[in-house]
Design an enzyme around this catalytic site. Structure first.
Site: not given
Length: 355
Positions: A150-152
Site C-alpha cells: 500500500p502507498c496510502n
C-alpha cells in the site's frame, strides 16, 4: 512541506506539475528516472469533483468508475480489473488477487468492517477523534517482498464545527500522475462521499499528505503543456458549469445494493439486461460501464459509434459521462486519421484508384 489549497484535482494538477518542475530533483528508481519533489499536502475543498479533463492526461474514467465500486464493495480479486487495465496483473503476487487492495483492507482484511464502525461512531458522536481507517499492516507489509504494497497507509475521519466530514489521507509514496491527482483523488473522493452519506452529514475537505511526491520523466513528458501559465482556468469544466457532479443518493443500505448490482452487471458483461437503475447516480455509472463493454466488444468504427450511443442516453453534463465521451472521441479521431493515412498510402502505392 508544501501545501496546495485547491478546489479539485483539475485545478491541482497544473500547479503540481509546475512545483515539481521547479523543485524536483532527478533520481533513479526501479521504474526509471524520476523527479522527486518536496513533501506536499493537497487540500481539496470540493473532493466530489474527481475528474481531470485535460486531454493530455487522457484519464481513463471507465477504470476509475469500476475500481471505485470494486473498492467500496471490499474486493481484492484481480481478474475484473484486467478488462480496464490489461497490465494490472503485473502487481499481483499470485495472479488472482491484489495484496494492497484498499477496499478489502477497509472492510475485511483486519477482521472487521472499518467503514461501518467509523460511520456508526461519527453518527453517534460527531466529536469522536478516534476514527482511524487502517490500510498498512506491519505484519504483512513491513519487510515484505510483495509486488503490491500500500502507498496510502492510513486515513482519519473527523467532523468539523458545522458537522461536515473531513478526510485526511497519509501516503508514503505518491506519483502525481497515476496516484495523487488521478486514482487517489477519485478513490478517496468516492470514499468521503460514501461515508458522509452513511453518517448523514455534509461533505467537508479531503486532505492528501504525500511524503515522497514524485513523477516519472517518461510520463511527465506527455503532460508538459499542463501548467498554470499555459491553461485557462476560466474554462475549468466544473467552475464554468460545463459539467456537474451527480451525487450519491439513498440510504447506505440502498447504495450498497446498487453497487453490488452494478458490479454484477459489469462482471457478466451486461449479458442479463434485466436491471436498470432508477436513480441518476447509478444510471450514470451503469451507462459508463456499459459503454466500456460495448467499446471492448466491437471492432472498427462500430466500437466508437456504438459506445457513444450508449453515453448519449445519460445526463449530458454529468462529469463521468462527459469524460467518458471525450476519452472515446479522442480515440475515434485517431482512428479517422489512421484510416485516411491508410487510404492515402494505398493511392500512392497504386492499389486503390483515386475517385
Amino acid at each position: 512541506m508544501q501545501v496546495l489549497n485547491v478546489r479539485n484535482c483539475q485545478e491541482a494538477l497544473p500547479f503540481a506539475l509546475r512545483l515539481l518542475e521547479q523543485e524536483g530533483e532527478e533520481r533513479q528508481s526501479r521504474n526509471g528516472p524520476v523527479l522527486i519533489g518536496p513533501s506536499v499536502t493537497t487540500v481539496y475543498s470540493h473532493p466530489c469533483e474527481k475528474v481531470v479533463f485535460f486531454p493530455q492526461r487522457d484519464s481513463n474514467i471507465f477504470f476509475l468508475a469500476y475500481e471505485s465500486l470494486w473498492m467500496l464493495s471490499g474486493r481484492n480479486d484481480l481478474n475484473p480489473l484486467r478488462r480496464y487495465v490489461s497490465t494490472f496483473g503485473n502487481f499481483s503476487d499470485d495472479g488472482k488477487t491484489l495484496n494492497s487492495a484498499y477496499g478489502y483492507r477497509w472492510k475485511k482484511s483486519f477482521g472487521k468492517d472499518q467503514l461501518q464502525i467509523i460511520a456508526r461512531r461519527l453518527k453517534e458522536n460527531p466529536d469522536d477523534r478516534r476514527c482511524v481507517l487502517q490500510m498498512w499492516d506491519a505484519t504483512q507489509d513491513l519487510d515484505s517482498s510483495s509486488l503490491d504494497i500500500p502507498c496510502n497507509l492510513v486515513c482519519t475521519f473527523q467532523r468539523g464545527i458545522e458537522g461536515e466530514l473531513n478526510l485526511t489521507v497519509f501516503c508514503r509514496s505518491n506519483d502525481i500522475l497515476w496516484g495523487a491527482y488521478f486514482a487517489n483523488a477519485f478513490q478517496f473522493g468516492m470514499l468521503i462521499e460514501y461515508m458522509a452519506l452513511a453518517i448523514g452529514c455534509p461533505i467537508g475537505t479531503y486532505t492528501q499528505i504525500s511524503v515522497n511526491w514524485h513523477g516519472y520523466l517518461n510520463t511527465l513528458e506527455t503532460v508538459k503543456t499542463i501548467r498554470p501559465d499555459r491553461v485557462n482556468f476560466v474554462e475549468n469544466p466544473y467552475t464554468d458549469r460545463r459539467v456537474h457532479v451527480v451525487p450519491m443518493v439513498g440510504s447506505i443500505e440502498e447504495l450498497d445494493e446498487e453497487i453490488s448490482l452494478l458490479l454484477e452487471d459489469a462482471d457478466t458483461h451486461f449479458s442479463n439486461g434485466s436491471y436498470y437503475p432508477d436513480n441518476p447516480w447509478s444510471q450514470m455509472i451503469y451507462l459508463v460501464l456499459q459503454a466500456h463493454e460495448v467499446y471492448k466488444d466491437n471492432v472498427g468504427e462500430k466500437k466508437y459509434i456504438n459506445s457513444l450511443k450508449i453515453l448519449e442516453q445519460g445526463d449530458p453534463k454529468a462529469d463521468w459521462i462527459v469524460a467518458s465521451k471525450e476519452w472515446i472521441e479522442r480515440r475515434y479521431a485517431i482512428w479517422h486519421i489512421k484510416q485516411a493515412t491508410k487510404g492515402l498510402d494505398q493511392i500512392l502505392n497504386g492499389s486503390l484508384e483515386h475517385p
